[in-house]
Design a protein around this motif. Structure first.
Motif, PDB file in Angstrom:
ATOM      1  N   UNK A 191       0.821  -1.223   0.000  1.00 29.47           N
ATOM      2  CA  UNK A 191       0.000   0.000   0.000  1.00 29.47           C
ATOM      3  C   UNK A 191       0.848   1.263   0.000  1.00 29.47           C
ATOM      4  N   UNK A 192       2.080   1.177   0.491  1.00 30.50           N
ATOM      5  CA  UNK A 192       2.965   2.344   0.564  1.00 30.50           C
ATOM      6  C   UNK A 192       3.730   2.573  -0.736  1.00 30.50           C
ATOM      7  N   UNK A 193       3.681   1.618  -1.650  1.00 25.20           N
ATOM      8  CA  UNK A 193       4.593   1.642  -2.796  1.00 25.20           C
ATOM      9  C   UNK A 193       4.268   2.779  -3.761  1.00 25.20           C
ATOM     10  N   UNK A 194       5.310   3.420  -4.255  1.00 27.25           N
ATOM     11  CA  UNK A 194       5.168   4.516  -5.216  1.00 27.25           C
ATOM     12  C   UNK A 194       6.078   4.277  -6.412  1.00 27.25           C
ATOM     13  N   UNK A 208      -1.550   4.670 -10.246  1.00 26.82           N
ATOM     14  CA  UNK A 208      -0.775   3.634  -9.569  1.00 26.82           C
ATOM     15  C   UNK A 208      -1.055   3.664  -8.068  1.00 26.82           C
ATOM     16  N   UNK A 209      -1.089   4.860  -7.488  1.00 23.14           N
ATOM     17  CA  UNK A 209      -1.378   4.979  -6.053  1.00 23.14           C
ATOM     18  C   UNK A 209      -2.740   4.380  -5.734  1.00 23.14           C
ATOM     19  N   UNK A 210      -3.748   4.677  -6.570  1.00 24.78           N
ATOM     20  CA  UNK A 210      -5.079   4.127  -6.348  1.00 24.78           C
ATOM     21  C   UNK A 210      -5.071   2.599  -6.483  1.00 24.78           C
ATOM     22  N   UNK A 211      -4.231   2.107  -7.373  1.00 21.87           N
ATOM     23  CA  UNK A 211      -4.165   0.660  -7.593  1.00 21.87           C
ATOM     24  C   UNK A 211      -3.619  -0.059  -6.363  1.00 21.87           C
ATOM     25  N   UNK A 212      -2.539   0.446  -5.778  1.00 18.32           N
ATOM     26  CA  UNK A 212      -1.916  -0.260  -4.649  1.00 18.32           C
ATOM     27  C   UNK A 212      -2.704  -0.084  -3.350  1.00 18.32           C
ATOM     28  N   UNK A 213      -3.583   0.917  -3.302  1.00 20.14           N
ATOM     29  CA  UNK A 213      -4.373   1.131  -2.081  1.00 20.14           C
ATOM     30  C   UNK A 213      -5.821   0.688  -2.249  1.00 20.14           C
ATOM     31  N   UNK A 264      -3.892  -7.300 -24.194  1.00 23.46           N
ATOM     32  CA  UNK A 264      -3.277  -5.995 -24.464  1.00 23.46           C
ATOM     33  C   UNK A 264      -4.360  -4.933 -24.597  1.00 23.46           C
ATOM     34  N   UNK A 265      -5.394  -5.278 -25.361  1.00 19.24           N
ATOM     35  CA  UNK A 265      -6.489  -4.333 -25.588  1.00 19.24           C
ATOM     36  C   UNK A 265      -7.273  -4.090 -24.303  1.00 19.24           C
ATOM     37  N   UNK A 266      -7.574  -5.150 -23.568  1.00 14.21           N
ATOM     38  CA  UNK A 266      -8.379  -5.007 -22.354  1.00 14.21           C
ATOM     39  C   UNK A 266      -7.650  -4.194 -21.289  1.00 14.21           C
ATOM     40  N   UNK A 267      -6.361  -4.492 -21.066  1.00 11.03           N
ATOM     41  CA  UNK A 267      -5.628  -3.800 -20.011  1.00 11.03           C
ATOM     42  C   UNK A 267      -5.215  -2.393 -20.423  1.00 11.03           C
ATOM     43  N   UNK A 268      -5.091  -2.144 -21.729  1.00  8.15           N
ATOM     44  CA  UNK A 268      -4.842  -0.777 -22.212  1.00  8.15           C
ATOM     45  C   UNK A 268      -5.940   0.156 -21.721  1.00  8.15           C
ATOM     46  N   UNK A 269      -7.167  -0.318 -21.833  1.00  7.01           N
ATOM     47  CA  UNK A 269      -8.314   0.483 -21.394  1.00  7.01           C
ATOM     48  C   UNK A 269      -8.450   0.479 -19.875  1.00  7.01           C
ATOM     49  N   UNK A 270      -8.297  -0.671 -19.266  1.00  7.23           N
ATOM     50  CA  UNK A 270      -8.507  -0.798 -17.829  1.00  7.23           C
ATOM     51  C   UNK A 270      -7.512   0.039 -17.032  1.00  7.23           C
ATOM     52  N   UNK A 271      -6.266   0.138 -17.516  1.00  8.18           N
ATOM     53  CA  UNK A 271      -5.222   0.834 -16.778  1.00  8.18           C
ATOM     54  C   UNK A 271      -4.858   2.189 -17.384  1.00  8.18           C
ATOM     55  N   UNK A 272      -5.710   2.672 -18.278  1.00  8.77           N
ATOM     56  CA  UNK A 272      -5.560   4.024 -18.828  1.00  8.77           C
ATOM     57  C   UNK A 272      -4.213   4.218 -19.530  1.00  8.77           C
ATOM     58  N   UNK A 273      -3.776   3.224 -20.277  1.00  4.85           N
ATOM     59  CA  UNK A 273      -2.493   3.329 -20.955  1.00  4.85           C
ATOM     60  C   UNK A 273      -2.518   4.342 -22.095  1.00  4.85           C
TER      61      UNK A 273
END
Length: 288
Positions: A191-194, A208-213, A264-273
């Motif tokens: 949770x602390x990772x940056x 990324x912060x929202x992802x780890x928390x 690739x297509x799914x995670x591009x959208x899911x993670x705002x690439x």
């Protein structure tokens, strides 16, 4: 002489995790559960429920050997079920990975099960027992920020696959559990990772912060998960790969029938690439 009592050893039974849920379920089904916790971890949650437990660090050979001696004494030299559940996470982009931290994770997630099977196989074979290796959908799909964790689980899957074939002549069953997302506290240490300063992924620092928390949405309750895994481990002819937990049905279907790059297509959208791509393209233009 027939044995009436069966024993199940589960590694990684810290409070709030899958291991704790598994030993609780084995006890409910009349199997004598044996839990392990790190020497530095609290065991109050286990002793309060009458669960037999021992200290264990799967990364330390001497710790595994000492545990084996205690299990032999307790069970009379037999072990019906071994569940390799101990695991840790590491969340980071592949290009920003701290290799030292990842080596520690491999030692727990992959080499830990190897050590356990190496030392305990001569208790499992006489019992014609079952080995359960807790894998993950991360070992199947390229889930972002989990490249190194995914690699530990992919390695575990393929080692477990071969172990299954090699143990079959001894009537020992090996189950690889492909776990979906389960409500546990495995993410708490991340949770602390940056992102490191100057990372190419800096435009996604807030994401990324929202992802780890995050609190996983739609994840499977760990006790429901444990009920299914324990049930499968007690079958005389269990699945080689047992898929259970959130999203595993969809992922199994797409992994079987879709093209490899659908992720690739799914995670591009899911993670705002797309945001990262636009930011990088704009920077390129400034430097021209």
């Amino acid at each position: 002489m027939s044995r009436t009592q069966k024993f199940a050893l589960v590694t990684g039974c810290g409070q709030g995790g899958i291991g704790e849920a598994l030993v609780t379920e084995y006890a409910r089904r009349g199997i004598h559960p044996i839990a392990t916790v790190l020497p530095s971890e609290s065991s109050q949650h286990l002793s309060a429920n009458g669960i037999t437990f021992f200290p264990l660090d799967v990364t330390v050979e001497e710790s595994v050997v000492e545990l084996k001696a205690r299990i032999q004494e307790l069970t009379g030299g037999y072990l019906d079920i071994l569940v390799n559940c101990a695991g840790i996470a590491y969340t980071m982009t592949a290009i920003d990975t701290d290799v030292g931290a990842v080596q520690r994770m491999f030692d727990v997630n992959l080499f830990g099960p190897m050590r356990m099977v190496h030392h305990f196989h001569d208790l499992i074979i006489p019992a014609k027992g079952t080995i359960v290796n807790i894998g993950s959908i991360g070992g199947v799909v390229p889930y972002l920020y989990g490249a190194s964790y995914n690699a530990t689980k992919a390695g575990l899957h393929h080692w477990s696959n071969t172990l299954r074939v090699e143990m079959a002549p001894f009537d020992v069953r090996v189950i690889t559990v492909i776990s979906g997302e389960v409500y546990t506290n495995i993410l708490k240490n991340d949770a602390h990772r940056q992102l490191p300063e100057g990372s190419y992924y800096s435009p996604l620092a807030e994401e990324f912060r929202q992802h780890v928390t995050r609190t996983p949405s739609g994840a499977t309750d760990r006790f429901q998960y444990a009920s299914k895994v324990v049930g499968e481990s007690l079958r005389s002819n269990p699945s080689a790969w047992f898929w259970t937990g959130s999203s595993t049905g969809l992922i199994r279907c797409l992994d079987t029938f879709a093209w490899r790059t659908i992720w690739d297509w799914m995670f591009w959208r899911m993670f705002n690439l797309g945001k990262l791509h636009r930011s990088h393209a704009a920077l390129d233009k400034k430097q021209v």
